[in-house]
Design a protein around this motif. Structure first.
Motif, PDB file in Angstrom:
ATOM      1  N   PRO A  26      35.097   3.345   5.439  1.00 33.27           N
ATOM      2  CA  PRO A  26      34.486   2.403   5.931  1.00 33.27           C
ATOM      3  C   PRO A  26      32.789   1.783   5.212  1.00 33.27           C
ATOM      4  N   ASP A  27      32.674   2.235   4.627  1.00 31.55           N
ATOM      5  CA  ASP A  27      31.678   1.382   3.110  1.00 31.55           C
ATOM      6  C   ASP A  27      32.023  -0.253   3.036  1.00 31.55           C
ATOM      7  N   SER A  28      33.482   0.462   2.805  1.00 33.42           N
ATOM      8  CA  SER A  28      34.306  -0.691   1.885  1.00 33.42           C
ATOM      9  C   SER A  28      34.065  -2.031   2.020  1.00 33.42           C
ATOM     10  N   LEU A  29      33.622  -2.793   1.325  1.00 35.37           N
ATOM     11  CA  LEU A  29      33.425  -4.410   1.453  1.00 35.37           C
ATOM     12  C   LEU A  29      34.809  -5.506   1.860  1.00 35.37           C
ATOM     13  N   LEU A  30      34.580  -5.961   2.965  1.00 34.63           N
ATOM     14  CA  LEU A  30      35.764  -6.523   2.631  1.00 34.63           C
ATOM     15  C   LEU A  30      35.902  -7.556   1.766  1.00 34.63           C
ATOM     16  N   GLY A  31      35.242  -8.588   1.709  1.00 36.91           N
ATOM     17  CA  GLY A  31      34.860  -9.671   0.468  1.00 36.91           C
ATOM     18  C   GLY A  31      35.223  -9.092  -0.793  1.00 36.91           C
ATOM     19  N   THR A  54      31.741 -14.545   8.393  1.00 38.36           N
ATOM     20  CA  THR A  54      31.214 -13.324   8.249  1.00 38.36           C
ATOM     21  C   THR A  54      32.077 -11.980   8.548  1.00 38.36           C
ATOM     22  N   LEU A  55      32.950 -11.906   8.266  1.00 36.70           N
ATOM     23  CA  LEU A  55      33.847 -10.627   8.025  1.00 36.70           C
ATOM     24  C   LEU A  55      33.864 -10.268   7.021  1.00 36.70           C
ATOM     25  N   ALA A  56      33.762 -11.530   5.904  1.00 32.38           N
ATOM     26  CA  ALA A  56      34.162 -11.369   4.479  1.00 32.38           C
ATOM     27  C   ALA A  56      33.289 -10.744   3.720  1.00 32.38           C
ATOM     28  N   ILE A  57      31.898 -10.216   4.990  1.00 30.71           N
ATOM     29  CA  ILE A  57      31.128  -9.983   4.446  1.00 30.71           C
ATOM     30  C   ILE A  57      30.583  -9.023   4.782  1.00 30.71           C
ATOM     31  N   MET A  58      31.749  -8.375   5.431  1.00 34.13           N
ATOM     32  CA  MET A  58      30.777  -6.972   6.416  1.00 34.13           C
ATOM     33  C   MET A  58      31.960  -6.068   5.635  1.00 34.13           C
ATOM     34  N   THR A  59      31.309  -4.942   5.847  1.00 35.39           N
ATOM     35  CA  THR A  59      32.291  -3.639   5.383  1.00 35.39           C
ATOM     36  C   THR A  59      33.285  -3.552   6.815  1.00 35.39           C
ATOM     37  N   LEU A  60      34.168  -2.334   5.811  1.00 37.74           N
ATOM     38  CA  LEU A  60      35.907  -2.695   6.463  1.00 37.74           C
ATOM     39  C   LEU A  60      35.192  -1.385   7.947  1.00 37.74           C
ATOM     40  N   GLY A  61      33.607  -0.307   8.425  1.00 36.70           N
ATOM     41  CA  GLY A  61      33.526   0.034   9.370  1.00 36.70           C
ATOM     42  C   GLY A  61      32.524  -1.252  10.192  1.00 36.70           C
ATOM     43  N   GLU A  62      31.889  -2.059   9.216  1.00 39.83           N
ATOM     44  CA  GLU A  62      31.476  -2.548  10.785  1.00 39.83           C
ATOM     45  C   GLU A  62      32.360  -4.066  10.960  1.00 39.83           C
ATOM     46  N   PHE A  63      33.452  -3.588  10.727  1.00 40.55           N
ATOM     47  CA  PHE A  63      34.247  -5.033  11.218  1.00 40.55           C
ATOM     48  C   PHE A  63      35.282  -4.221  12.249  1.00 40.55           C
TER      49      PHE A  63
END
Length: 92
Positions: free
Chosen positions: A26-31, A64-73
């Motif tokens: 969940p805390d992994s960034l997508l970018g 915006t997706l690229a700067i989200m974490t997996l949990g946020e996404f």
């Protein structure tokens, strides 16, 4: 559907896209600082999510997706999917 369901689907999609996901949570960034999705990969992931959950992303969302974490996404997708389901229920 919950954010956990979206997260599981997203990790599966990333694996299908040949991304390493063993340490993804969940805390992994997508970018670049996390899963390391480039703009094309973010767009492909967004299309997979759109097809699966009936949500849409515009160009600003993709950035915006690229700067989200997996949990946020996952939470954002779950929220949007609930709104789509609610709107479909009102129309149906």
């Amino acid at each position: 559907m919950s954010a956990d369901d979206v997260m599981a689907f997203t990790v599966q999609a990333l694996q299908e896209m040949n991304y390493y996901t063993d340490d993804t949570g969940p805390d992994s960034l997508l970018g670049p600082a996390g899963v390391d999705l480039d703009s094309l990969a973010v767009s492909e992931l967004a299309m997979r999510i759109e097809d699966e959950y009936g949500v849409t992303f515009d160009d600003d969302d993709i950035e915006t997706l690229a700067i989200m974490t997996l949990g946020e996404f996952a939470a954002e997708v779950a929220k949007r999917a609930a709104l789509v389901a609610q709107a479909d229920g009102v129309r149906g």
